[in-house]
Scaffold this motif. Sequence first.
Motif, PDB file in Angstrom:
ATOM      1  N   THR A 227       0.653  -1.612   0.478  1.00  0.00           N
ATOM      2  CA  THR A 227      -0.227   0.119  -0.373  1.00  0.00           C
ATOM      3  C   THR A 227       0.634   0.997  -0.171  1.00  0.00           C
ATOM      4  O   THR A 227       0.508   2.163  -0.533  1.00  0.00           O
ATOM      5  CB  THR A 227      -0.804  -0.087   1.002  1.00  0.00           C
ATOM      6  N   THR A 228       2.067   1.584   0.521  1.00  0.00           N
ATOM      7  CA  THR A 228       2.829   2.497   0.510  1.00  0.00           C
ATOM      8  C   THR A 228       3.250   3.001  -0.466  1.00  0.00           C
ATOM      9  O   THR A 228       3.433   3.666  -1.410  1.00  0.00           O
ATOM     10  CB  THR A 228       4.017   2.480   2.133  1.00  0.00           C
ATOM     11  N   GLN A 232       2.762   6.373  -2.793  1.00  0.00           N
ATOM     12  CA  GLN A 232       3.526   6.554  -2.755  1.00  0.00           C
ATOM     13  C   GLN A 232       3.789   7.107  -4.697  1.00  0.00           C
ATOM     14  O   GLN A 232       4.409   8.332  -4.990  1.00  0.00           O
ATOM     15  CB  GLN A 232       5.228   6.497  -2.833  1.00  0.00           C
ATOM     16  N   HIS A 233       3.279   6.088  -5.266  1.00  0.00           N
ATOM     17  CA  HIS A 233       3.505   5.945  -6.715  1.00  0.00           C
ATOM     18  C   HIS A 233       2.425   7.670  -7.390  1.00  0.00           C
ATOM     19  O   HIS A 233       2.479   8.057  -8.429  1.00  0.00           O
ATOM     20  CB  HIS A 233       3.083   5.041  -7.331  1.00  0.00           C
ATOM     21  N   LEU A 234       1.260   7.062  -6.427  1.00  0.00           N
ATOM     22  CA  LEU A 234       0.163   7.653  -6.737  1.00  0.00           C
ATOM     23  C   LEU A 234       0.724   9.639  -6.608  1.00  0.00           C
ATOM     24  O   LEU A 234       0.335  10.346  -7.378  1.00  0.00           O
ATOM     25  CB  LEU A 234      -1.039   7.538  -5.989  1.00  0.00           C
ATOM     26  N   ILE A 235       1.732   9.596  -5.297  1.00  0.00           N
ATOM     27  CA  ILE A 235       1.684  10.681  -4.968  1.00  0.00           C
ATOM     28  C   ILE A 235       2.381  11.489  -6.163  1.00  0.00           C
ATOM     29  O   ILE A 235       2.417  12.518  -6.501  1.00  0.00           O
ATOM     30  CB  ILE A 235       1.949  10.982  -3.639  1.00  0.00           C
ATOM     31  N   PHE A 236       4.160  10.940  -6.481  1.00  0.00           N
ATOM     32  CA  PHE A 236       5.421  11.198  -6.971  1.00  0.00           C
ATOM     33  C   PHE A 236       5.066  10.758  -8.409  1.00  0.00           C
ATOM     34  O   PHE A 236       6.055  12.036  -8.948  1.00  0.00           O
ATOM     35  CB  PHE A 236       6.701  10.672  -7.221  1.00  0.00           C
ATOM     36  N   GLU A 237       4.597  10.579  -9.199  1.00  0.00           N
ATOM     37  CA  GLU A 237       4.186  10.794 -10.414  1.00  0.00           C
ATOM     38  C   GLU A 237       2.829  12.077 -10.637  1.00  0.00           C
ATOM     39  O   GLU A 237       2.768  12.153 -12.051  1.00  0.00           O
ATOM     40  CB  GLU A 237       3.488   9.036 -10.994  1.00  0.00           C
ATOM     41  N   TYR A 256       2.751   2.323   5.956  1.00  0.00           N
ATOM     42  CA  TYR A 256       4.001   2.735   6.492  1.00  0.00           C
ATOM     43  C   TYR A 256       3.792   4.328   6.061  1.00  0.00           C
ATOM     44  O   TYR A 256       4.933   4.959   6.819  1.00  0.00           O
ATOM     45  CB  TYR A 256       5.362   1.945   6.244  1.00  0.00           C
ATOM     46  N   LEU A 257       2.829   4.594   4.947  1.00  0.00           N
ATOM     47  CA  LEU A 257       3.677   6.524   5.059  1.00  0.00           C
ATOM     48  C   LEU A 257       2.744   7.332   5.574  1.00  0.00           C
ATOM     49  O   LEU A 257       4.266   7.831   5.870  1.00  0.00           O
ATOM     50  CB  LEU A 257       2.612   6.483   3.782  1.00  0.00           C
ATOM     51  N   SER A 286       4.159  15.093   1.209  1.00  0.00           N
ATOM     52  CA  SER A 286       3.026  14.644   2.404  1.00  0.00           C
ATOM     53  C   SER A 286       2.503  15.494   2.538  1.00  0.00           C
ATOM     54  O   SER A 286       0.914  14.731   3.441  1.00  0.00           O
ATOM     55  CB  SER A 286       4.016  15.099   3.680  1.00  0.00           C
ATOM     56  N   GLU A 287       1.143  16.425   1.970  1.00  0.00           N
ATOM     57  CA  GLU A 287       0.173  17.243   1.900  1.00  0.00           C
ATOM     58  C   GLU A 287      -0.711  16.028   1.620  1.00  0.00           C
ATOM     59  O   GLU A 287      -1.702  16.478   1.471  1.00  0.00           O
ATOM     60  CB  GLU A 287       0.937  18.535   2.135  1.00  0.00           C
TER      61      GLU A 287
END
Length: 362
Positions: A227-228, A232-237, A256-257, A286-287
């Motif tokens: 899940t983490t 993270q991919h959904l955020i950073f991409e 763990y996010l 993080s926002e």
Amino acid sequence: MTTRRNFLKGAAASGIAFCSCGMLDAAHAQPKSPRLPVRVNGKRVLTVDVHSHCYFREAINLMGDGAEKVLPPVKGVPEHFIVIEQRLKEMDAMAIDMEVLSINPFWYGKDRDTAAQIVKLQNEKLAELCAARPERFAAFASLTLQYPDLAVQQLETAVKKQGLRGAAIGASVLGEDFSEPEFHPVWAKAEELGAVLFIHPQSTPELAKRFKGNGWLSNTIGNPLDTTIALQHLIFEGTLDRFPGLKIIAAHGGGYLGSYAARGDHACFVSPQNCNANITLKKQPSEYLNQLYFDAMVFTPEGLRHLVAQVGASQVMLGTDHPIPWEQHPVDHVFATTTLSDKQKIAILGGNAAKLFGMKEA
């Protein structure tokens, strides 16, 4: 003749203390309060479990030779095949007014026609079950995400015609992350429909060798890790920027996010070589957690306190994994978190879910 019960009584009287696995099971099963109806400071509140499961035998049978691998090696498997009155008794005992049911994807590796049959059957069965007791059950649709064009059609049918609340999805599809362009049409349709997407991981298959050994690490580490990575991919991409109206709930407290979100804020400063200069996020990484939703299945008051501090009480909802006995007293867990205000408790117990799904609050 000394029976086991007499021995235990004698042991207790003599001060001998020990605990078997069976006794631990009994301790987990001890009823607590409050029971339904749940009240906060005298106010009746709705309790909604957004993370609960079921199966349908007819759908599993469509897997053919793979059917025997579908059911997880856990307690609670027979209860997945819902007998309504029995499930309602279990919910009452957990002080849960409503469950939002989901089926963990086991069909991503199947061919188009077989996967389509499985999903069609499951969504019809889920719709029937919810229609039978709409005040107690809602559900997430299943999707053939390995065929995104088909998934788009299934999602529209599920929301517009079957009354389902969105869709349950894995954390990746056959090794492909959700940030890949091939999935964009699905997220666009979900955003258009206002459908909720519930991310439930299926371990992290690439690490299967390291998960071997004692402790069921493929689940206890593999699931939250999967899940983490997905989030993270959904955020950073930039996927969450591309589809800002997406409504996403992440199981197991979001992995763990929530515990280490700020590390991502420093990543591209420390190592710009590992970041894509063509992707400019609209916010600090993080926002984005403040626009995602998370279940409260983090087991301890301290865990829940920290999750709320990181993402906000407005983003957290009850989740149990029922009928798998991970969290058998979810309402007590919220009440035991004394750092929460009454308003925050009401929101987590059911208010947030009611708003997200358009349910009537108590």
